[in-house]
Design a protein around this motif. Structure first.
Motif, mmCIF file in Angstrom:
data_model
loop_
_atom_site.group_PDB
_atom_site.id
_atom_site.type_symbol
_atom_site.label_atom_id
_atom_site.label_comp_id
_atom_site.label_asym_id
_atom_site.label_seq_id
_atom_site.Cartn_x
_atom_site.Cartn_y
_atom_site.Cartn_z
ATOM 1 N N GLN A 2 0.906 -1.246 0.027
ATOM 2 C CA GLN A 2 0.068 0.048 -0.033
ATOM 3 C C GLN A 2 0.854 1.504 -0.173
ATOM 4 O O GLN A 2 1.905 1.431 0.729
ATOM 5 C CB GLN A 2 -0.784 0.049 1.356
ATOM 6 N N ASN A 3 0.506 2.262 -0.832
ATOM 7 C CA ASN A 3 1.178 3.375 -0.784
ATOM 8 C C ASN A 3 1.421 4.433 0.519
ATOM 9 O O ASN A 3 0.283 4.060 1.364
ATOM 10 C CB ASN A 3 0.441 4.354 -2.068
ATOM 11 N N TRP A 4 2.291 4.905 0.855
ATOM 12 C CA TRP A 4 2.561 5.582 2.019
ATOM 13 C C TRP A 4 1.351 6.616 2.353
ATOM 14 O O TRP A 4 1.064 6.651 3.697
ATOM 15 C CB TRP A 4 3.918 6.319 2.183
ATOM 16 N N TYR A 5 0.786 7.094 1.512
ATOM 17 C CA TYR A 5 -0.377 8.305 1.672
ATOM 18 C C TYR A 5 -1.756 7.598 2.266
ATOM 19 O O TYR A 5 -2.770 8.226 2.747
ATOM 20 C CB TYR A 5 -0.647 9.262 0.665
ATOM 21 N N LEU A 6 -1.824 6.261 2.059
ATOM 22 C CA LEU A 6 -3.041 5.504 2.470
ATOM 23 C C LEU A 6 -2.683 4.566 3.533
ATOM 24 O O LEU A 6 -3.369 3.689 4.145
ATOM 25 C CB LEU A 6 -3.516 4.348 1.180
ATOM 26 N N ARG A 19 7.832 14.897 5.929
ATOM 27 C CA ARG A 19 8.583 14.981 4.368
ATOM 28 C C ARG A 19 10.076 15.461 4.865
ATOM 29 O O ARG A 19 10.240 16.324 5.791
ATOM 30 C CB ARG A 19 8.055 15.590 3.432
ATOM 31 N N ILE A 20 11.013 14.742 4.347
ATOM 32 C CA ILE A 20 12.423 15.369 4.481
ATOM 33 C C ILE A 20 12.768 15.419 2.991
ATOM 34 O O ILE A 20 12.633 14.706 2.109
ATOM 35 C CB ILE A 20 13.436 14.388 5.128
ATOM 36 N N ARG A 21 13.474 16.710 2.860
ATOM 37 C CA ARG A 21 13.875 17.057 1.419
ATOM 38 C C ARG A 21 15.220 17.682 1.531
ATOM 39 O O ARG A 21 15.661 18.639 2.128
ATOM 40 C CB ARG A 21 12.961 18.046 0.767
ATOM 41 N N PHE A 22 16.074 17.102 0.794
ATOM 42 C CA PHE A 22 17.572 17.644 0.259
ATOM 43 C C PHE A 22 17.566 18.431 -0.827
ATOM 44 O O PHE A 22 17.378 17.732 -1.844
ATOM 45 C CB PHE A 22 18.650 16.580 0.444
ATOM 46 N N ALA A 23 18.005 19.584 -0.946
ATOM 47 C CA ALA A 23 18.181 20.342 -2.299
ATOM 48 C C ALA A 23 19.761 20.172 -2.423
ATOM 49 O O ALA A 23 20.430 20.476 -1.873
ATOM 50 C CB ALA A 23 17.931 21.957 -2.240
ATOM 51 N N ARG A 24 20.061 19.851 -3.794
ATOM 52 C CA ARG A 24 21.377 19.607 -4.216
ATOM 53 C C ARG A 24 21.691 20.019 -5.675
ATOM 54 O O ARG A 24 20.740 20.030 -6.657
ATOM 55 C CB ARG A 24 21.791 17.809 -4.222
ATOM 56 N N ASN A 25 22.917 20.506 -5.888
ATOM 57 C CA ASN A 25 23.120 21.067 -7.553
ATOM 58 C C ASN A 25 24.539 20.287 -7.779
ATOM 59 O O ASN A 25 25.275 19.953 -6.950
ATOM 60 C CB ASN A 25 23.387 22.439 -7.333
ATOM 61 N N LEU A 26 24.679 19.985 -9.129
ATOM 62 C CA LEU A 26 25.872 19.402 -9.604
ATOM 63 C C LEU A 26 26.761 20.502 -10.018
ATOM 64 O O LEU A 26 26.645 21.382 -10.135
ATOM 65 C CB LEU A 26 25.615 18.687 -10.868
ATOM 66 N N VAL A 116 11.756 12.256 0.673
ATOM 67 C CA VAL A 116 11.280 10.863 1.200
ATOM 68 C C VAL A 116 10.014 11.218 2.223
ATOM 69 O O VAL A 116 10.046 12.427 2.906
ATOM 70 C CB VAL A 116 12.343 10.183 2.056
ATOM 71 N N PHE A 117 9.067 10.281 2.137
ATOM 72 C CA PHE A 117 7.892 10.501 2.620
ATOM 73 C C PHE A 117 7.299 9.532 3.473
ATOM 74 O O PHE A 117 7.675 8.349 3.207
ATOM 75 C CB PHE A 117 6.537 10.977 1.595
ATOM 76 N N ALA A 118 6.831 9.678 4.691
ATOM 77 C CA ALA A 118 5.849 9.004 5.287
ATOM 78 C C ALA A 118 4.589 9.187 6.087
ATOM 79 O O ALA A 118 4.491 10.623 6.175
ATOM 80 C CB ALA A 118 7.011 8.327 6.633
ATOM 81 N N SER A 119 3.619 8.263 6.090
ATOM 82 C CA SER A 119 2.344 8.838 7.000
ATOM 83 C C SER A 119 2.945 9.005 8.520
ATOM 84 O O SER A 119 3.791 8.270 9.181
ATOM 85 C CB SER A 119 1.367 7.828 6.777
ATOM 86 N N GLY A 120 2.018 9.950 9.222
ATOM 87 C CA GLY A 120 2.480 10.069 10.662
ATOM 88 C C GLY A 120 3.665 10.890 10.985
ATOM 89 O O GLY A 120 4.386 11.282 9.860
ATOM 90 N N LEU A 121 4.126 10.866 12.229
ATOM 91 C CA LEU A 121 5.343 11.488 12.635
ATOM 92 C C LEU A 121 6.388 10.457 12.510
ATOM 93 O O LEU A 121 6.678 9.838 13.370
ATOM 94 C CB LEU A 121 5.103 12.231 14.016
ATOM 95 N N GLU A 122 7.318 10.830 11.737
ATOM 96 C CA GLU A 122 8.578 9.688 11.395
ATOM 97 C C GLU A 122 9.701 10.416 10.728
ATOM 98 O O GLU A 122 10.226 10.039 9.982
ATOM 99 C CB GLU A 122 8.033 8.704 10.199
#
Length: 338
Positions: A2-6, A19-26, A116-122
């Motif tokens: 099952q997908n994380w959002y369900l 959600r955690i997001r890293f911004a990166r440039n080459l 990266v994503f997850a349901s709830g507090l992760e």
């Protein structure tokens, strides 16, 4: 799978997702604000070439090969940004896995946005996964970094760790008791952002807010997560207190919640905006055990398939605005009765 959002995660009565997001440039390629079409294409080719070495079941998807409904459905799931979906320059692509809990946007505001994503507090688990992914990519490409400032990014506020940690929270009781303004003050006082469901410049819908870190320079990834966890704990505490206060007058609360459920379950025509308002009360009623007819999974499905693009994906064909308003209650009934 099952997908994380369900799925339902930790503290999912209040925390919808993390959600955690890293911004990166080459290195040696100008940022997307300055690069040429050829340079943009070079980044796409480079990432496409290293996909098998990254792993995680990631697949390369060119945005130009997706129809508008599919792109908007990904925005509604908060997997890609609205700006990326409507990419005017047509330079965008992404890496996405089947569970859709990992998405790397290519050529958005920066060359790479590792998410990266997850349901709830992760937040802690997600941070570890994001770092793992980032370290893998770091061996395959050369990042643009500065000895003093850390990772270099298009937007100066992302320089440093270039990490954005965010949590989506459902705060209906604080809204109903008129205390939501205090929460804004608390969050801002801790140096965090509180915004609408699609981030900067957007409004809250259905009492859902996004809380994220402002600072990424001169602070470690661990400190960002620690500070955000502290603020989320405070917000959850305040929302739960407000829910207890509302529950004291249980007849009024039950009436309000069941009126919303009745409209949702028996209406023959519903707009997306009206549905979001009703769902806010219905989720509250389900979480408090007032509504016995629903569970967390059904509520998650109602949230997802109420939205215009995902409703059309569920039905399997394009619908205009009026057709969606008629089809929406039919889908809601199907989910409730399933």
């Amino acid at each position: 799978m099952q997908n994380w959002y369900l799925q339902n995660g930790k503290d999912s009565d209040i925390v919808i997702s993390s959600r955690i997001r890293f911004a990166r440039n080459l290195e040696e390629v100008p940022f997307p604000t300055k690069y040429t079409k050829e340079q943009a294409k070079r980044i796409l080719e480079k990432v496409k070439e290293i996909v098998p070495s990254i792993g995680y079941g990631l697949k390369y998807i060119d945005l130009n090969n997706l129809d508008d409904i599919t792109k908007v459905s990904l925005v509604e799931k908060h997997i890609i940004s609205p700006e990326f979906a409507m990419d005017k320059k047509k330079n965008g692509a992404m890496l996405l896995n089947d569970e859709e809990n990992i998405c790397i946007m290519i050529n958005e505001e920066d060359h790479l946005h590792i998410q990266v994503f997850a349901s709830g507090l992760e937040l802690d688990n997600l941070k570890n996964l994001a770092i793992e992914l980032d370290e893998k990519l770091d061996k395959l490409v050369t990042y643009a970094t500065h000895e003093k400032y850390g990772y270099l990014t298009s937007c100066p506020t992302n320089v440093g760790t270039a990490m954005r940690a965010s949590v989506m929270v459902h705060l209906p009781a604080l809204t109903m008791t008129g205390n939501i303004g205090k929460i804004f003050n608390i969050v801002n006082g801790f140096g965090m952002n509180i915004r609408g469901i699609y981030g900067e410049g957007t409004q809250s819908q259905g009492d859902i807010y996004q809380i994220s870190n402002k600072q990424s320079l001169g602070i470690t990834e661990n400190d960002i997560i620690k500070n955000l966890n502290i603020i989320i704990e405070k917000v959850m505490e305040q929302e739960r207190m407000a829910r207890k206060y509302l529950a004291k007058n249980s007849t009024d609360l039950e009436d309000r919640v069941y009126r919303a459920y009745g409209t949702l379950a028996y209406a023959t025509k519903l707009s997306s905006d009206e549905c979001k308002k009703l769902l806010s009360l219905v989720k509250l009623g389900t979480d408090l055990g007032i509504i016995k007819e629903l569970n967390d999974t059904k509520v998650s499905k109602l949230y997802l398939y109420n939205q215009p693009a995902n409703l059309q994906k569920y039905v399997g064909k394009p619908l205009d605005g009026c057709e969606r308003e008629i089809k929406r209650p039919e889908v809601i009934k199907e989910i409730i009765q399933s």
